[in-house]
Design a protein around this motif. Structure first.
Motif, PDB file in Angstrom:
ATOM      1  N   PRO A  29       8.815   8.547  10.585  1.00 15.93           N
ATOM      2  CA  PRO A  29       9.311   7.368  11.139  1.00 15.93           C
ATOM      3  C   PRO A  29       9.887   7.397  12.378  1.00 15.93           C
ATOM      4  N   VAL A  30       9.412   6.564  13.397  1.00 15.76           N
ATOM      5  CA  VAL A  30      10.150   6.278  14.524  1.00 15.76           C
ATOM      6  C   VAL A  30      11.371   5.505  14.691  1.00 15.76           C
ATOM      7  N   MET A  31      12.629   6.222  15.012  1.00 15.33           N
ATOM      8  CA  MET A  31      13.829   5.682  15.223  1.00 15.33           C
ATOM      9  C   MET A  31      13.968   4.606  14.055  1.00 15.33           C
ATOM     10  N   ASN A  32      13.767   5.460  12.675  1.00 14.02           N
ATOM     11  CA  ASN A  32      14.336   4.631  11.515  1.00 14.02           C
ATOM     12  C   ASN A  32      13.457   3.320  11.148  1.00 14.02           C
ATOM     13  N   SER A  33      12.258   3.213  11.764  1.00 12.85           N
ATOM     14  CA  SER A  33      11.525   2.002  11.404  1.00 12.85           C
ATOM     15  C   SER A  33      10.231   2.189  10.651  1.00 12.85           C
ATOM     16  N   GLU A  34       9.673   1.301  10.222  1.00 12.35           N
ATOM     17  CA  GLU A  34       8.539   1.439   9.511  1.00 12.35           C
ATOM     18  C   GLU A  34       7.123   2.277  10.518  1.00 12.35           C
ATOM     19  N   LYS A  35       7.223   2.132  11.639  1.00 15.39           N
ATOM     20  CA  LYS A  35       6.305   2.690  12.643  1.00 15.39           C
ATOM     21  C   LYS A  35       6.289   4.301  12.320  1.00 15.39           C
ATOM     22  N   LYS A  36       5.153   4.951  12.268  1.00 15.03           N
ATOM     23  CA  LYS A  36       5.411   6.824  12.153  1.00 15.03           C
ATOM     24  C   LYS A  36       4.479   7.122  13.321  1.00 15.03           C
ATOM     25  N   ILE A  37       4.607   8.255  13.667  1.00 19.63           N
ATOM     26  CA  ILE A  37       4.083   9.024  14.297  1.00 19.63           C
ATOM     27  C   ILE A  37       3.824  10.541  13.873  1.00 19.63           C
ATOM     28  N   LYS A  38       2.773  11.118  14.419  1.00 15.64           N
ATOM     29  CA  LYS A  38       2.322  12.461  13.864  1.00 15.64           C
ATOM     30  C   LYS A  38       3.129  13.413  14.748  1.00 15.64           C
ATOM     31  N   GLN A  39       3.823  14.565  13.968  1.00 17.51           N
ATOM     32  CA  GLN A  39       4.382  15.547  14.809  1.00 17.51           C
ATOM     33  C   GLN A  39       4.368  16.909  14.443  1.00 17.51           C
ATOM     34  N   ILE A  40       4.479  17.866  14.995  1.00 15.29           N
ATOM     35  CA  ILE A  40       4.396  19.263  14.474  1.00 15.29           C
ATOM     36  C   ILE A  40       5.663  19.669  13.506  1.00 15.29           C
TER      37      ILE A  40
END
Length: 393
Positions: free
Chosen positions: A335-346
Motif C-alpha cells: 500500500p502507498v502511504m497507508n492508502s488503498e493504492k498499491k505498488i509493486k516492490q522488491i
C-alpha cells in the motif's frame, strides 16, 4: 509478532547502503526513524520516476518502507537536543557521515552512550574510521577499483566493465551493517552492554577475492583477465544467441559439463573439460553453436537439463514473469502511504517460518512524520512552530 519487534533504530544514512540496511531491519520488525536534512538532497531518494498522486519516488517508496521520517537540522543545538531525547528510547544508531562528523555535531558514540549506556552505534563509511583513506570520498566503482577486484575482471581487450550493480553498497555496506547490528544486539542481550561498530565498504570487498586472493597470498601470482576459472578463462561465461540475447553457462563440474556438451550436440568437447589448454578454440566453437538458435529455443532445450545453464533475463522477465520469483513472492504489492493504492516492490529475501515478513506500508516523503515524532517527545504545537521558524526542522 515480528522477529525484530522491540528494536528501535535512528537512521542517519543516505543513498543506498544504510537505507537498504534499515529497510531490511524494518521489514523484520524494527522501528525506524529516518533523520534527514530538509535542505540536503538525496540523489537516490530523489531519483525518478515518481508516483502520480503522491509525488513519491519509486526509491523512496521502497527504501523508506516501514520507516518514519524526521527532518532535523543537526547543525543547531535544538536539533542535537532532539536526537539526545530520542536516544533514550531509540538505542540503536546507524550513521553514514564521514569519520568525525557526528562527533563534531555532538552526536558521536562517546557522547550518546553517556545518555544511554546500552547504545549500539554503527558507522558505515567507504574506508572505515581509521587508516590513510578514512577521510576520502568514494562510490561503489571506487571501492571495486581500489580493492583490486576490477584488476582481473572484464575482458582483455577492453579492461574492467561496469555492472550497474552496487556490489560494495549492498553486498558489503548494507549486509555487513545488518550483521554487525544484530550481532551487537545479541551481545547486549547477554551482557547488557552496547558497543560501537565500524563498517567499511572497502574492507568488505577484500573477501570477494575469495579463491584468487587465497591463491595469491600463497604463491604471489597475479590473476589475469580471462585466464581464471571464473573470469573468462574457462567455458564458464556468457554467450550470445541468434536473436541477440545472451545465455549463461556455469557447467564447471564434470557431470554438468558432460550434460551441457550433450545438450548442445557437441559430445566431443567433454573429454578436454571446461578449462582446456586451448580455451579460445573451445569458446569459439560454443559461441558458434549458440548463434544457431534464438534464446527461447535454447531455454526449451535446457529446461529439463540439470547443467547450470540459465538465460540472461531482462527486468520484465524476472520481476513480472518469472515463475520462480512468483513462487518465492520476491515481488510484493505494498500500500502507498497507508492508502488503498498499491505498488509493486522488491521484497526482503529472507524467509521465516514463524515470523513471516508483512508488507503493510510503503515509504513516505522525507520529513513526513516530523510533527508527530516531536509531539510524541513532548513538544507542543507552539514549540514545533518555533523550531520551524528557527530552521531546526
Amino acid at each position: 509478532m515480528k522477529i525484530l519487534q522491540g528494536l528501535k533504530i535512528l537512521d542517519f544514512t543516505t543513498l543506498l547502503p544504510g537505507p537498504y540496511a534499515t529497510l531490511m531491519l524494518g521489514d523484520m520488525g524494527a522501528e525506524i526513524i529516518k533523520i534527514s536534512s530538509p535542505d540536503k538532497p538525496d540523489i537516490v531518494a530523489d531519483y525518478p520516476p515518481y508516483t502520480e498522486d503522491e509525488n513519491l519516488s519509486a526509491n523512496q517508496a521502497w527504501l523508506g518502507r516501514t520507516k518514519k521520517n524526521l527532518f532535523l537540522n543537526l547543525k543547531t543545538q535544538e536539533g542535537v537536543d532532539i536526537v539526545k531525547k530520542l536516544v533514550k528510547e531509540y538505542d540503536i544508531v546507524i550513521e553514514q557521515f564521514r569519520p568525525g562528523v557526528m562527533k563534531k555535531l555532538g552526536l558521536g558514540y562517546e557522547e550518546l552512550k553517556e545518555i544511554n549506556p546500552r547504545l549500539i552505534y554503527c558507522s558505515l563509511t567507504g574506508y572505515g574510521q581509521t587508516g590513510a583513506m578514512k577521510d576520502r570520498a568514494g562510490h561503489d566503482i571506487n571501492y571495486l577499483a581500489r580493492s583490486g577486484n576490477m584488476s582481473y575482471s572484464g575482458r582483455k581487450g577492453i579492461g574492467p566493465v561496469l555492472t550497474n550493480m552496487q556490489i560494495a553498497d549492498i553486498g558489503v555496506g548494507s549486509l555487513h551493517s545488518v550483521i554487525g547490528i544484530l550481532s551487537a544486539v545479541y551481545h547486549r542481550t547477554l551482557t547488557g552492554e552496547g558497543q560501537y561498530i565500524d563498517i567499511s565498504m572497502f574492507d568488505g570487498l577484500l573477501p570477494f577475492h575469495a579463491m584468487e586472493g587465497a591463491a595469491f597470498l600463497l604463491d604471489g601470482i597475479e590473476p589475469v583477465r580471462e585466464e581464471t576459472r571464473l573470469n573468462g578463462g574457462s567455458a564458464y561465461d556468457f554467450y550470445e544467441t541468434k536473436d541477440g540475447r545472451y545465455i549463461s553457462v556455469g557447467s564447471l563440474e564434470p557431470k554438468f559439463w558432460s550434460g551441457f556438451c550433450d545438450a548442445i550436440g557437441a559430445p566431443h568437447l567433454i573429454e578436454n573439460g571446461v578449462m582446456p589448454e586451448n580455451i579460445s578454440k573451445l569458446k569459439r566453437e560454443i559461441r558458434e553453436i549458440f548463434l544457431t538458435k534464438d534464446l527461447r529455443e535454447w531455454i526449451e532445450i535446457f529446461k529439463n537439463k540439470d547443467v547450470c545453464v540459465e538465460p540472461v533475463q531482462n527486468l520484465k522477465e524476472v520481476l513480472l514473469e518469472d515463475e520462480h520469483v512468483k513462487d518465492r513472492e520476491l515481488v510484493v504489492e505494498v500500500p502507498v502511504m497507508n492508502s488503498e493504492k498499491k505498488i509493486k516492490q522488491i521484497a526482503t529475501p529472507i524467509k521465516f517460518s514463524k515470523t513471516p515478513i508483512e508488507y503493510s506500508d510503503s515509504g513516505y516523503p522525507l520529513g513526513y512524520h516530523t510533527d508527530k515524532i516531536l509531539e510524541k517527545l513532548g513538544y507542543s504545537k507552539e514549540d514545533i512552530k518555533k523550531l520551524k521558524e528557527k530552521n531546526v526542522i
